[in-house]
Design a protein around this motif. Structure first.
Motif, PDB file in Angstrom:
ATOM      1  N   ALA A  10     -33.752 -35.041  35.902  1.00 41.04           N
ATOM      2  CA  ALA A  10     -34.635 -36.010  35.246  1.00 41.04           C
ATOM      3  C   ALA A  10     -34.033 -36.411  33.904  1.00 41.04           C
ATOM      4  N   LEU A  11     -33.993 -37.708  33.671  1.00 46.33           N
ATOM      5  CA  LEU A  11     -33.553 -38.229  32.373  1.00 46.33           C
ATOM      6  C   LEU A  11     -34.756 -38.843  31.672  1.00 46.33           C
ATOM      7  N   PRO A  12     -34.841 -38.687  30.362  1.00 45.25           N
ATOM      8  CA  PRO A  12     -35.946 -39.313  29.635  1.00 45.25           C
ATOM      9  C   PRO A  12     -35.784 -40.832  29.612  1.00 45.25           C
ATOM     10  N   ALA A  13     -36.818 -41.516  29.206  1.00 46.15           N
ATOM     11  CA  ALA A  13     -36.740 -42.970  29.066  1.00 46.15           C
ATOM     12  C   ALA A  13     -35.771 -43.321  27.937  1.00 46.15           C
ATOM     13  N   PHE A  14     -34.936 -44.308  28.190  1.00 45.00           N
ATOM     14  CA  PHE A  14     -34.010 -44.825  27.189  1.00 45.00           C
ATOM     15  C   PHE A  14     -34.308 -46.302  26.977  1.00 45.00           C
ATOM     16  N   SER A  15     -33.976 -46.801  25.809  1.00 49.13           N
ATOM     17  CA  SER A  15     -34.103 -48.227  25.545  1.00 49.13           C
ATOM     18  C   SER A  15     -33.030 -48.977  26.329  1.00 49.13           C
ATOM     19  N   ARG A  16     -33.149 -50.287  26.372  1.00 48.98           N
ATOM     20  CA  ARG A  16     -32.134 -51.089  27.042  1.00 48.98           C
ATOM     21  C   ARG A  16     -30.780 -50.801  26.399  1.00 48.98           C
ATOM     22  N   GLY A  17     -29.746 -50.707  27.250  1.00 48.31           N
ATOM     23  CA  GLY A  17     -28.396 -50.469  26.751  1.00 48.31           C
ATOM     24  C   GLY A  17     -27.697 -49.385  27.538  1.00 48.31           C
ATOM     25  N   CYS A  18     -26.511 -49.046  27.090  1.00 47.14           N
ATOM     26  CA  CYS A  18     -25.681 -48.029  27.737  1.00 47.14           C
ATOM     27  C   CYS A  18     -25.760 -46.744  26.917  1.00 47.14           C
ATOM     28  N   HIS A  19     -26.074 -45.651  27.593  1.00 45.96           N
ATOM     29  CA  HIS A  19     -26.340 -44.385  26.912  1.00 45.96           C
ATOM     30  C   HIS A  19     -25.479 -43.276  27.508  1.00 45.96           C
ATOM     31  N   LEU A  20     -24.894 -42.473  26.648  1.00 49.47           N
ATOM     32  CA  LEU A  20     -24.104 -41.333  27.080  1.00 49.47           C
ATOM     33  C   LEU A  20     -25.059 -40.223  27.504  1.00 49.47           C
ATOM     34  N   THR A  48     -33.147 -49.195  41.029  1.00 49.33           N
ATOM     35  CA  THR A  48     -32.393 -50.433  41.263  1.00 49.33           C
ATOM     36  C   THR A  48     -32.246 -51.302  40.023  1.00 49.33           C
ATOM     37  N   SER A  49     -32.775 -50.854  38.903  1.00 46.87           N
ATOM     38  CA  SER A  49     -32.653 -51.656  37.680  1.00 46.87           C
ATOM     39  C   SER A  49     -31.953 -50.883  36.564  1.00 46.87           C
ATOM     40  N   ALA A  50     -31.263 -49.825  36.936  1.00 54.08           N
ATOM     41  CA  ALA A  50     -30.410 -49.063  36.019  1.00 54.08           C
ATOM     42  C   ALA A  50     -29.185 -48.654  36.818  1.00 54.08           C
ATOM     43  N   SER A  51     -28.119 -48.292  36.127  1.00 51.56           N
ATOM     44  CA  SER A  51     -26.889 -47.954  36.831  1.00 51.56           C
ATOM     45  C   SER A  51     -26.160 -46.817  36.133  1.00 51.56           C
ATOM     46  N   LEU A  52     -25.126 -46.338  36.806  1.00 52.60           N
ATOM     47  CA  LEU A  52     -24.273 -45.283  36.266  1.00 52.60           C
ATOM     48  C   LEU A  52     -22.834 -45.772  36.230  1.00 52.60           C
ATOM     49  N   THR A  53     -22.103 -45.328  35.234  1.00 50.31           N
ATOM     50  CA  THR A  53     -20.667 -45.585  35.177  1.00 50.31           C
ATOM     51  C   THR A  53     -20.037 -44.497  34.323  1.00 50.31           C
ATOM     52  N   ILE A  54     -18.733 -44.413  34.383  1.00 45.83           N
ATOM     53  CA  ILE A  54     -17.985 -43.496  33.528  1.00 45.83           C
ATOM     54  C   ILE A  54     -17.185 -44.350  32.563  1.00 45.83           C
ATOM     55  N   ASN A  55     -17.311 -44.019  31.274  1.00 46.95           N
ATOM     56  CA  ASN A  55     -16.614 -44.807  30.276  1.00 46.95           C
ATOM     57  C   ASN A  55     -16.482 -43.997  28.998  1.00 46.95           C
ATOM     58  N   CYS A 125     -26.831 -46.807  32.269  1.00 47.55           N
ATOM     59  CA  CYS A 125     -26.994 -48.170  31.772  1.00 47.55           C
ATOM     60  C   CYS A 125     -28.409 -48.621  32.129  1.00 47.55           C
ATOM     61  N   GLU A 126     -29.245 -48.692  31.122  1.00 43.46           N
ATOM     62  CA  GLU A 126     -30.634 -49.106  31.301  1.00 43.46           C
ATOM     63  C   GLU A 126     -30.688 -50.617  31.103  1.00 43.46           C
ATOM     64  N   HIS A 127     -31.065 -51.322  32.167  1.00 49.60           N
ATOM     65  CA  HIS A 127     -31.019 -52.783  32.146  1.00 49.60           C
ATOM     66  C   HIS A 127     -32.386 -53.433  31.939  1.00 49.60           C
ATOM     67  N   ARG A 128     -33.435 -52.626  31.809  1.00 51.40           N
ATOM     68  CA  ARG A 128     -34.781 -53.157  31.555  1.00 51.40           C
ATOM     69  C   ARG A 128     -35.159 -52.880  30.108  1.00 51.40           C
ATOM     70  N   ASP A 129     -36.094 -53.667  29.603  1.00 55.05           N
ATOM     71  CA  ASP A 129     -36.598 -53.423  28.250  1.00 55.05           C
ATOM     72  C   ASP A 129     -37.361 -52.100  28.179  1.00 55.05           C
ATOM     73  N   HIS A 130     -38.114 -51.792  29.216  1.00 57.73           N
ATOM     74  CA  HIS A 130     -38.907 -50.558  29.269  1.00 57.73           C
ATOM     75  C   HIS A 130     -38.767 -49.941  30.658  1.00 57.73           C
ATOM     76  N   GLY A 131     -37.618 -49.352  30.924  1.00 56.32           N
ATOM     77  CA  GLY A 131     -37.332 -48.843  32.261  1.00 56.32           C
ATOM     78  C   GLY A 131     -38.017 -47.543  32.615  1.00 56.32           C
ATOM     79  N   GLY A 132     -38.363 -46.742  31.647  1.00 57.45           N
ATOM     80  CA  GLY A 132     -39.014 -45.463  31.931  1.00 57.45           C
ATOM     81  C   GLY A 132     -38.000 -44.366  32.239  1.00 57.45           C
ATOM     82  N   SER A 133     -38.515 -43.196  32.595  1.00 60.73           N
ATOM     83  CA  SER A 133     -37.633 -42.078  32.922  1.00 60.73           C
ATOM     84  C   SER A 133     -36.869 -42.411  34.211  1.00 60.73           C
ATOM     85  N   ARG A 134     -35.735 -41.768  34.382  1.00 56.93           N
ATOM     86  CA  ARG A 134     -34.882 -42.033  35.552  1.00 56.93           C
ATOM     87  C   ARG A 134     -34.538 -40.715  36.235  1.00 56.93           C
TER      88      ARG A 134
END
Length: 145
Positions: A10-20, A48-55, A125-134
């Motif tokens: 479980a990940l907590p809710a994050f704001s829109r953007g890319c988070h480590l 379907t409105s958030a994603s994962l990547t390595i960077n 990568c949270e692509h919504r303004d208020h995506g919630g926990s993931r």
């Protein structure tokens, strides 16, 4: 001996953007990881409105610049060309962005640790303004220590 483990993280809710999120993930799977000499960690996001990547894992500006790129290239708002707006004007653009990065990453496991490069980290990568926990499903496979 072949070994398999699976765990939902479980990940907590994050704001829109890319988070480590590497520390969040590792903290929740470190006990399972310790059993592996070598193998693979497959990490899948159940959204379907958030994603994962390595960077980049060091300079925050890279995450900021990535969000700037995405926001510049995937239009949003009432003037955007999207038909799917039932959940808001940020929903369809979030689906597009999630498809660009993808829903999973695979990382080698070596001696009970994720074998990422020096400057690599797992991004949510949270692509919504208020995506919630993931939720992430982490599947580990490989050989036991």
């Amino acid at each position: 001996m072949a070994l398999w483990r699976q765990k939902t993280v479980a990940l907590p809710a994050f704001s829109r953007g890319c988070h480590l999120v590497t520390p969040h993930v590792v903290k929740q799977i470190e006990a399972e990881l310790a059993a592996f000499k070598y193998g693979l960690a497959h990490i899948f996001i159940q959204h379907t409105s958030a994603s994962l990547t390595i960077n980049e894992n060091c300079d925050r500006d890279v995450r900021h610049d990535m969000e700037t790129y995405l926001s510049t290239h995937v239009p949003e708002g009432p003037e955007a060309p999207w038909r799917h707006t039932d959940e808001g004007y940020d929903d369809m653009p979030a689906h597009v962005k999630a498809s660009l990065f993808g829903s999973s990453v695979t990382i080698p496991i070596t001696d009970g640790r994720l074998n990422l490069g020096t400057w690599q980290g797992i991004w949510l990568c949270e692509h919504r303004d208020h995506g919630g926990s993931r939720r992430l499903v982490v599947t580990l496979s490989g050989s036991a220590t």
